[in-house]
Scaffold this motif. Structure first.
Motif, mmCIF file in Angstrom:
data_model
loop_
_atom_site.group_PDB
_atom_site.id
_atom_site.type_symbol
_atom_site.label_atom_id
_atom_site.label_comp_id
_atom_site.label_asym_id
_atom_site.label_seq_id
_atom_site.Cartn_x
_atom_site.Cartn_y
_atom_site.Cartn_z
ATOM 1 N N TRP A 225 0.833 -1.202 0.000
ATOM 2 C CA TRP A 225 0.000 0.000 0.000
ATOM 3 C C TRP A 225 0.870 1.255 0.000
ATOM 4 C CZ3 TRP A 225 -5.189 0.235 -0.599
ATOM 5 C CH2 TRP A 225 -5.918 -0.948 -0.433
ATOM 6 N N ASN A 226 0.475 2.235 -0.818
ATOM 7 C CA ASN A 226 1.222 3.489 -0.923
ATOM 8 C C ASN A 226 0.220 4.607 -1.209
ATOM 9 O OD1 ASN A 226 2.743 5.735 -1.990
ATOM 10 N ND2 ASN A 226 4.454 4.345 -2.347
ATOM 11 N N PHE A 227 0.280 5.676 -0.404
ATOM 12 C CA PHE A 227 -0.676 6.773 -0.560
ATOM 13 C C PHE A 227 0.001 8.080 -0.969
ATOM 14 C CE2 PHE A 227 -2.484 3.851 2.653
ATOM 15 C CZ PHE A 227 -3.578 3.421 1.921
ATOM 16 N N ASP A 228 1.219 7.992 -1.503
ATOM 17 C CA ASP A 228 1.884 9.196 -1.996
ATOM 18 C C ASP A 228 1.057 9.816 -3.119
ATOM 19 O OD1 ASP A 228 3.928 8.720 -0.240
ATOM 20 O OD2 ASP A 228 5.266 7.811 -1.725
ATOM 21 N N PRO A 229 0.993 11.145 -3.171
ATOM 22 C CA PRO A 229 0.177 11.804 -4.202
ATOM 23 C C PRO A 229 0.615 11.421 -5.618
ATOM 24 C CG PRO A 229 0.854 13.369 -2.521
ATOM 25 C CD PRO A 229 1.626 12.115 -2.256
ATOM 26 N N ILE A 230 -0.372 11.231 -6.488
ATOM 27 C CA ILE A 230 -0.124 10.960 -7.903
ATOM 28 C C ILE A 230 -0.615 12.167 -8.690
ATOM 29 C CG2 ILE A 230 -0.543 9.414 -9.851
ATOM 30 C CD1 ILE A 230 -1.260 7.222 -7.872
ATOM 31 N N SER A 231 0.216 12.680 -9.571
ATOM 32 C CA SER A 231 -0.135 13.867 -10.343
ATOM 33 C C SER A 231 -1.297 13.587 -11.292
ATOM 34 C CB SER A 231 1.071 14.344 -11.151
ATOM 35 O OG SER A 231 0.690 15.338 -12.082
ATOM 36 N N GLU A 232 -2.141 14.586 -11.452
ATOM 37 C CA GLU A 232 -3.255 14.482 -12.391
ATOM 38 C C GLU A 232 -2.754 14.295 -13.816
ATOM 39 O OE1 GLU A 232 -7.342 16.950 -13.526
ATOM 40 O OE2 GLU A 232 -5.792 17.855 -12.267
ATOM 41 N N GLU A 233 -1.547 14.775 -14.088
ATOM 42 C CA GLU A 233 -0.976 14.693 -15.434
ATOM 43 C C GLU A 233 -0.161 13.427 -15.656
ATOM 44 O OE1 GLU A 233 -1.987 16.979 -17.468
ATOM 45 O OE2 GLU A 233 -2.995 17.998 -15.801
ATOM 46 N N ASP A 234 -0.133 12.537 -14.696
ATOM 47 C CA ASP A 234 0.663 11.320 -14.845
ATOM 48 C C ASP A 234 0.191 10.539 -16.073
ATOM 49 O OD1 ASP A 234 1.838 8.693 -14.503
ATOM 50 O OD2 ASP A 234 2.211 9.250 -12.422
ATOM 51 N N PRO A 235 1.099 10.212 -16.990
ATOM 52 C CA PRO A 235 0.695 9.536 -18.237
ATOM 53 C C PRO A 235 0.196 8.109 -18.050
ATOM 54 C CG PRO A 235 3.090 9.687 -18.084
ATOM 55 C CD PRO A 235 2.540 10.514 -16.963
ATOM 56 N N ILE A 236 0.341 7.535 -16.856
ATOM 57 C CA ILE A 236 -0.096 6.145 -16.667
ATOM 58 C C ILE A 236 -1.602 5.990 -16.832
ATOM 59 C CG2 ILE A 236 1.823 5.566 -15.138
ATOM 60 C CD1 ILE A 236 -0.149 5.765 -12.787
ATOM 61 N N PHE A 237 -2.363 7.093 -16.736
ATOM 62 C CA PHE A 237 -3.822 6.998 -16.817
ATOM 63 C C PHE A 237 -4.346 7.102 -18.250
ATOM 64 C CE2 PHE A 237 -3.015 9.071 -12.592
ATOM 65 C CZ PHE A 237 -3.282 7.943 -11.833
ATOM 66 N N SER A 238 -3.500 7.525 -19.169
ATOM 67 C CA SER A 238 -3.924 7.707 -20.559
ATOM 68 C C SER A 238 -3.345 6.595 -21.421
ATOM 69 C CB SER A 238 -3.463 9.071 -21.085
ATOM 70 O OG SER A 238 -4.036 10.110 -20.318
ATOM 71 N N PHE A 239 -4.180 6.019 -22.243
ATOM 72 C CA PHE A 239 -3.758 4.901 -23.084
ATOM 73 C C PHE A 239 -3.219 5.397 -24.418
ATOM 74 C CE2 PHE A 239 -4.954 1.889 -26.499
ATOM 75 C CZ PHE A 239 -4.079 0.868 -26.166
ATOM 76 N N GLN A 240 -2.075 4.862 -24.793
ATOM 77 C CA GLN A 240 -1.488 5.123 -26.104
ATOM 78 C C GLN A 240 -1.254 3.776 -26.783
ATOM 79 O OE1 GLN A 240 -1.107 8.104 -27.442
ATOM 80 N NE2 GLN A 240 -1.806 9.137 -25.569
ATOM 81 N N PRO A 241 -2.005 3.467 -27.838
ATOM 82 C CA PRO A 241 -1.875 2.142 -28.459
ATOM 83 C C PRO A 241 -0.544 1.965 -29.175
ATOM 84 C CG PRO A 241 -3.302 3.541 -29.773
ATOM 85 C CD PRO A 241 -3.004 4.308 -28.519
ATOM 86 N N ALA A 242 -0.072 0.733 -29.175
ATOM 87 C CA ALA A 242 1.114 0.405 -29.970
ATOM 88 C C ALA A 242 0.764 0.506 -31.452
ATOM 89 C CB ALA A 242 1.589 -1.004 -29.627
#
Length: 255
Positions: A225-242
């Protein structure tokens, strides 16, 4: 002979303990106060977190037509930024899937077959709570640990679904002392282990599906478990297809 008598005595004590313990579960009305309070503490603690990351070691029974059960497993890594972003990586024995939600578009990526599909309903799905409900209704998709990451799964809604709930006692999950709770519903039983102390985190979940004669189970051990803040702009939330990925369509269930 003495050893046999001693073993018989121990078995008798064990059996008497089971006979004593089992009726206490069955006779308890609705939900015990300690079980309710412990569950409420966990729900409040998770709801207060604006960002969360954790890992789940999942095991699930598959039931074949002859009644045989086969257990399959998966490692699930979840990253959530409340209230409207998530990334879930599900790496199972048979498939590898990722789920993305950037606040507008839900994407499911099948890495095993190099395919992906998008689901966009911005007027109706703009947060994780709505997403969990909507993709269940329209796509028949259940997000891994969806009820853990949603914030609208409050105690009252849970109590409306359960027929009983008990505090079983304390036990350890991967060395962490935890409160063990057990609940029943019409079509399933579920157990949850919640860390004892200042951080009432869910550490283990077991669900038994009673509507199936084979009573298959789903279990998840939660860690890291980790509750460190995640930026709203973090690219992990947006999908980019191969470049070579194939886009497919979801099968939409009409209302």
């Amino acid at each position: 002979m003495g050893l046999i008598k001693k073993m018989a005595g121990l078995m008798g004590v064990s059996l008497m303990g089971m006979l004593y313990f089992t009726p206490s579960l069955a006779e308890t009305p609705l939900i015990e106060v300690k079980a309710e309070n412990t569950l409420q503490e966990m729900l409040n603690y998770l709801k207060d977190q604006s960002s969360l990351k954790f890992q789940a070691d999942v095991a699930q029974d598959l039931v074949f037509s002859n009644g045989q059960k086969i257990q399959v497993g998966a490692i699930v890594n979840l990253k959530v930024r409340r209230t409207d972003k998530l990334n879930i990586d599900y790496q199972g024995d048979r498939n590898h899937v990722r789920f993305y939600f950037d606040g507008k578009t839900f994407t499911m990526e099948g890495l095993t077959n190099n395919v992906y599909a998008n689901f966009l309903e911005p007027s109706e799905v703009d947060n994780i709570n709505a997403l969990v409900r909507r993709i269940g209704e329209r796509l028949n998709i259940t997000l891994p640990l969806g009820e853990i990451i949603a914030t609208d799964n409050d105690l009252e809604s849970i109590k409306n679904r359960i027929t009983s709930g008990v505090y079983v006692g304390e036990s350890r999950v991967n060395g962490v002392i935890s409160h063990h709770l057990a609940f029943t519903q019409d079509n399933l039983d579920w157990q949850i282990w919640i860390e004892k102390g200042e951080k009432p985190l869910p550490r283990k979940l077991v669900i038994t599906y009673k509507q199936d004669p084979s009573s298959p189970q789903y279990s998840a051990i939660l860690s890291n478990w980790n509750f460190d803040p995640i930026s709203e702009e973090d690219p992990i939330f947006s999908f980019q297809p191969a470049d070579d990925a194939d886009k497919i369509d979801f099968l939409i269930i009409q209302p």
